[in-house]
Design a protein around this motif. Structure first.
Motif, PDB file in Angstrom:
ATOM      1  N   LEU A 209       0.667  -1.091   0.236  1.00  0.00           N
ATOM      2  CA  LEU A 209      -0.400   0.080  -0.377  1.00  0.00           C
ATOM      3  C   LEU A 209       0.924   1.193   0.468  1.00  0.00           C
ATOM      4  O   LEU A 209       0.298   2.060  -1.179  1.00  0.00           O
ATOM      5  N   LEU A 210       1.851   1.171   0.676  1.00  0.00           N
ATOM      6  CA  LEU A 210       2.623   2.599   0.579  1.00  0.00           C
ATOM      7  C   LEU A 210       3.183   3.141  -1.001  1.00  0.00           C
ATOM      8  O   LEU A 210       3.565   3.514  -1.265  1.00  0.00           O
ATOM      9  N   VAL A 211       3.707   1.713  -0.847  1.00  0.00           N
ATOM     10  CA  VAL A 211       4.668   1.981  -2.867  1.00  0.00           C
ATOM     11  C   VAL A 211       3.622   2.093  -3.256  1.00  0.00           C
ATOM     12  O   VAL A 211       3.893   2.929  -4.353  1.00  0.00           O
TER      13      VAL A 211
ATOM     14  N   ILE B 235       6.960 -13.721 -12.795  1.00  0.00           N
ATOM     15  CA  ILE B 235       7.190 -12.150 -12.118  1.00  0.00           C
ATOM     16  C   ILE B 235       7.569 -11.481 -13.754  1.00  0.00           C
ATOM     17  O   ILE B 235       6.805 -10.116 -13.623  1.00  0.00           O
ATOM     18  N   GLU B 236       7.818 -12.369 -14.904  1.00  0.00           N
ATOM     19  CA  GLU B 236       8.514 -11.403 -15.606  1.00  0.00           C
ATOM     20  C   GLU B 236       6.984 -11.009 -16.765  1.00  0.00           C
ATOM     21  O   GLU B 236       7.207 -10.061 -17.476  1.00  0.00           O
ATOM     22  N   PHE B 237       5.651 -12.177 -15.904  1.00  0.00           N
ATOM     23  CA  PHE B 237       4.361 -11.786 -16.289  1.00  0.00           C
ATOM     24  C   PHE B 237       3.829 -10.815 -16.611  1.00  0.00           C
ATOM     25  O   PHE B 237       3.960  -9.866 -17.827  1.00  0.00           O
ATOM     26  N   GLY B 238       4.359  -9.715 -15.690  1.00  0.00           N
ATOM     27  CA  GLY B 238       3.955  -8.218 -15.404  1.00  0.00           C
ATOM     28  C   GLY B 238       5.016  -7.601 -16.146  1.00  0.00           C
ATOM     29  O   GLY B 238       4.646  -6.447 -16.447  1.00  0.00           O
ATOM     30  N   SER B 239       5.961  -7.749 -16.378  1.00  0.00           N
ATOM     31  CA  SER B 239       7.225  -6.864 -16.890  1.00  0.00           C
ATOM     32  C   SER B 239       6.076  -6.641 -18.739  1.00  0.00           C
ATOM     33  O   SER B 239       6.698  -5.755 -19.708  1.00  0.00           O
ATOM     34  N   LEU B 240       6.239  -7.824 -19.375  1.00  0.00           N
ATOM     35  CA  LEU B 240       6.205  -8.688 -20.660  1.00  0.00           C
ATOM     36  C   LEU B 240       4.529  -7.353 -20.263  1.00  0.00           C
ATOM     37  O   LEU B 240       4.561  -6.795 -21.833  1.00  0.00           O
ATOM     38  N   ILE B 241       3.594  -7.686 -19.762  1.00  0.00           N
ATOM     39  CA  ILE B 241       2.777  -6.893 -19.678  1.00  0.00           C
ATOM     40  C   ILE B 241       2.863  -4.796 -19.822  1.00  0.00           C
ATOM     41  O   ILE B 241       2.411  -4.358 -20.540  1.00  0.00           O
ATOM     42  N   ALA B 242       3.797  -4.866 -18.729  1.00  0.00           N
ATOM     43  CA  ALA B 242       4.584  -3.273 -19.088  1.00  0.00           C
ATOM     44  C   ALA B 242       5.508  -2.788 -20.361  1.00  0.00           C
ATOM     45  O   ALA B 242       4.851  -1.787 -20.817  1.00  0.00           O
ATOM     46  N   PHE B 243       5.732  -3.546 -20.429  1.00  0.00           N
ATOM     47  CA  PHE B 243       6.735  -3.409 -22.152  1.00  0.00           C
ATOM     48  C   PHE B 243       6.638  -3.859 -23.430  1.00  0.00           C
ATOM     49  O   PHE B 243       6.751  -4.029 -24.111  1.00  0.00           O
TER      50      PHE B 243
ATOM     51  N   VAL C  35      -2.128   8.101 -16.103  1.00  0.00           N
ATOM     52  CA  VAL C  35      -2.172   7.290 -15.280  1.00  0.00           C
ATOM     53  C   VAL C  35      -2.913   6.620 -14.180  1.00  0.00           C
ATOM     54  O   VAL C  35      -2.564   6.113 -13.844  1.00  0.00           O
ATOM     55  N   ALA C  36      -4.268   5.940 -14.694  1.00  0.00           N
ATOM     56  CA  ALA C  36      -4.873   4.613 -14.996  1.00  0.00           C
ATOM     57  C   ALA C  36      -3.809   3.592 -14.982  1.00  0.00           C
ATOM     58  O   ALA C  36      -4.101   2.762 -14.733  1.00  0.00           O
ATOM     59  N   TYR C  37      -3.833   3.725 -16.314  1.00  0.00           N
ATOM     60  CA  TYR C  37      -2.751   2.763 -16.542  1.00  0.00           C
ATOM     61  C   TYR C  37      -1.685   2.512 -16.215  1.00  0.00           C
ATOM     62  O   TYR C  37      -1.408   1.063 -15.642  1.00  0.00           O
ATOM     63  N   ILE C  38      -0.468   3.229 -15.132  1.00  0.00           N
ATOM     64  CA  ILE C  38       0.551   3.091 -14.573  1.00  0.00           C
ATOM     65  C   ILE C  38       0.060   2.333 -13.388  1.00  0.00           C
ATOM     66  O   ILE C  38       0.865   1.588 -12.683  1.00  0.00           O
ATOM     67  N   LEU C  39      -0.805   3.201 -12.889  1.00  0.00           N
ATOM     68  CA  LEU C  39      -1.763   2.393 -11.664  1.00  0.00           C
ATOM     69  C   LEU C  39      -1.769   1.168 -11.819  1.00  0.00           C
ATOM     70  O   LEU C  39      -1.519   0.251 -10.353  1.00  0.00           O
ATOM     71  N   VAL C  40      -2.397   0.818 -13.096  1.00  0.00           N
ATOM     72  CA  VAL C  40      -2.703  -0.588 -12.926  1.00  0.00           C
ATOM     73  C   VAL C  40      -1.866  -1.512 -13.217  1.00  0.00           C
ATOM     74  O   VAL C  40      -1.861  -2.626 -12.658  1.00  0.00           O
ATOM     75  N   ILE C  41      -0.747  -1.281 -13.588  1.00  0.00           N
ATOM     76  CA  ILE C  41       0.483  -1.878 -13.934  1.00  0.00           C
ATOM     77  C   ILE C  41       0.986  -2.069 -12.665  1.00  0.00           C
ATOM     78  O   ILE C  41       1.572  -3.044 -12.823  1.00  0.00           O
ATOM     79  N   VAL C  42       1.113  -1.941 -12.217  1.00  0.00           N
ATOM     80  CA  VAL C  42       1.983  -0.684 -11.065  1.00  0.00           C
ATOM     81  C   VAL C  42       1.779  -2.053  -9.724  1.00  0.00           C
ATOM     82  O   VAL C  42       2.179  -2.840  -8.693  1.00  0.00           O
ATOM     83  N   THR C  43       0.021  -2.060 -10.203  1.00  0.00           N
ATOM     84  CA  THR C  43      -0.788  -2.514  -9.473  1.00  0.00           C
ATOM     85  C   THR C  43      -0.509  -4.492  -9.299  1.00  0.00           C
ATOM     86  O   THR C  43      -0.614  -5.507  -8.050  1.00  0.00           O
ATOM     87  N   MET C  44      -0.721  -4.912 -10.617  1.00  0.00           N
ATOM     88  CA  MET C  44       0.004  -5.572 -11.344  1.00  0.00           C
ATOM     89  C   MET C  44       1.103  -6.094 -10.090  1.00  0.00           C
ATOM     90  O   MET C  44       1.330  -6.925 -10.085  1.00  0.00           O
TER      91      MET C  44
ATOM     92  N   ILE D  38       3.314  -5.784  -7.804  1.00  0.00           N
ATOM     93  CA  ILE D  38       2.833  -5.726  -6.845  1.00  0.00           C
ATOM     94  C   ILE D  38       2.088  -7.104  -5.949  1.00  0.00           C
ATOM     95  O   ILE D  38       2.669  -7.310  -5.108  1.00  0.00           O
ATOM     96  N   LEU D  39       1.277  -6.462  -7.125  1.00  0.00           N
ATOM     97  CA  LEU D  39      -0.009  -8.418  -6.233  1.00  0.00           C
ATOM     98  C   LEU D  39       1.041  -9.443  -6.817  1.00  0.00           C
ATOM     99  O   LEU D  39       0.847 -10.795  -5.983  1.00  0.00           O
ATOM    100  N   ILE D  40       1.692  -9.514  -7.708  1.00  0.00           N
ATOM    101  CA  ILE D  40       2.804 -10.825  -8.547  1.00  0.00           C
ATOM    102  C   ILE D  40       3.672 -10.907  -7.977  1.00  0.00           C
ATOM    103  O   ILE D  40       4.131 -11.787  -6.430  1.00  0.00           O
ATOM    104  N   ASN D  41       4.362 -10.054  -6.803  1.00  0.00           N
ATOM    105  CA  ASN D  41       5.040 -10.171  -5.643  1.00  0.00           C
ATOM    106  C   ASN D  41       4.661 -10.119  -4.519  1.00  0.00           C
ATOM    107  O   ASN D  41       5.658 -11.497  -3.941  1.00  0.00           O
ATOM    108  N   PHE D  42       3.989 -10.067  -4.207  1.00  0.00           N
ATOM    109  CA  PHE D  42       3.239 -10.297  -2.944  1.00  0.00           C
ATOM    110  C   PHE D  42       3.026 -11.721  -3.081  1.00  0.00           C
ATOM    111  O   PHE D  42       2.895 -12.390  -2.001  1.00  0.00           O
TER     112      PHE D  42
END
Length: 323
Positions: free
Chosen positions: A13-15, A252-260, A290-299, A301-305
């Motif tokens: 949540l802090l991140v 973990i790379e799954f989130g990176s692939l979505i972002a990149f 803004v919504a896109y970046i926050l959605v990707i960051v949330t993904m 965070i969830l994957i790493n969590f």
């Protein structure tokens, strides 16, 4: 275990809160959307009316507070361009990106694991050197250059595959997908391959290293002493052991692939969130960016969590070190 999970939730949540502030300030400090949304001959009254309707007439701290309170309720604002909720616009494009990324991950496993096993069981051979050289190229060559070469070879020269677009989609189990039609599959194959090339190289190296580290272990020697064939040892005992780090890294790379996937989607005109974010940046559609970046960051965070929680459940030593 409960303390560990609560600590991870607080960190997540802090991140997310820090990211929202940084992203909002960075995006809203760039350009004026009114210059794009309105014609050059718009009057001051028209500009003021549009600015008020988009909440652009408020001070930046007020805009951020409004955005934050709305985001906590699932409202990331309305797109300036589409005049629809920004989150709705993103989720409308997200299935196409998830389809592309999932296909790329499957290709990376389908190609990378066999090549890594072959190289790992033949260290120093010509095939090992060739495969490892190819993996270096997979890491080194720019993604956009690979995409253009694929289009040049398979679309322009050979004419085998379409170069752009998603093609015709169909429905499988109520989900619209390119796999349901041959046209959709042919449109998917080339962008997925382009996105998968770097991941293939990663899987090759992880598999090769895992094989070379596992083959000298005692349980492999014991399996040989029992008279098991090399094929059974490799594909049953060794592969099962080395799949754990491979699957973890690819998760973990799954989130990176979505972002990149932005570059691949732009080159192949794939109608996913990557192409959407490029168009939104060009049009200064701030809520979508803004919504896109926050959605990707949330993904992320969830994957790493989930990875942290899974590891802590499997190995209590990790939980003890983190507390």
């Amino acid at each position: 275990m409960t303390v560990f999970i609560l600590r991870r939730v607080f960190q997540a949540l802090l991140v997310l809160a820090i990211t929202s502030l940084v992203v909002f300030l960075g995006v809203y400090a760039i350009g004026d959307p009114l210059e794009i949304l309105l014609s050059s001959d718009a009057t001051m009254a028209e500009r003021a009316q549009v600015a008020a309707s988009l909440n652009l007439d408020q001070p930046l701290p007020v805009q951020y507070w409004t955005f934050l309170t709305s985001a906590l309720q699932g409202d990331f604002g309305r797109s300036f361009v589409y005049n629809r909720p920004a989150l709705e616009v993103i989720f409308e494009r997200l299935p196409a990106t998830l389809e592309l990324v999932t296909t790329a991950l499957f290709l990376s496993l389908f190609l990378g694991i066999p090549l890594g096993l072959w190289a790992g069981t033949r260290p120093g051979s010509l095939s090992d050197e060739s495969i490892m050289t190819g993996s270096i190229l997979g890491f080194s060559l720019p993604n956009f250059w690979q995409g253009m070469m694929l289009i040049m070879i398979f679309s322009v020269w050979l004419g085998w595959l379409p170069s752009t677009g998603r093609g015709e989609t169909g429905t499988i189990l109520g989900v619209r997908t390119s796999y349901a039609t041959w046209d959709g599959f042919t449109h998917l194959l080339m962008p997925a391959t382009n996105l998968a090339l770097a991941q293939v190289a990663l899987v090759i190296r992880l598999t090769r290293t895992g094989v070379q580290e596992t083959m000298p272990l005692d349980f492999v020697k014991y399996a040989r002493a029992r008279g098991l064939g090399e094929g059974r040892i490799l594909f049953v005992h060794v592969l099962k052991t080395i799949l754990i780090p491979i699957v973890t890294v690819l998760g973990i790379e799954f989130g990176s692939l979505i972002a990149f996937a932005v570059v691949t989607e732009t080159i192949f005109a794939w109608p996913g969130v990557g192409k959407l974010i490029i168009d939104s940046i060009n049009m200064l559609d701030r809520p979508v960016v803004v919504a896109y970046i926050l959605v990707i960051v949330t993904m992320f965070i969830l994957i790493n969590f989930l990875v942290d929680v899974l590891y802590s459940a499997l190995d209590p030593r990790i939980r003890g070190r983190a507390q």
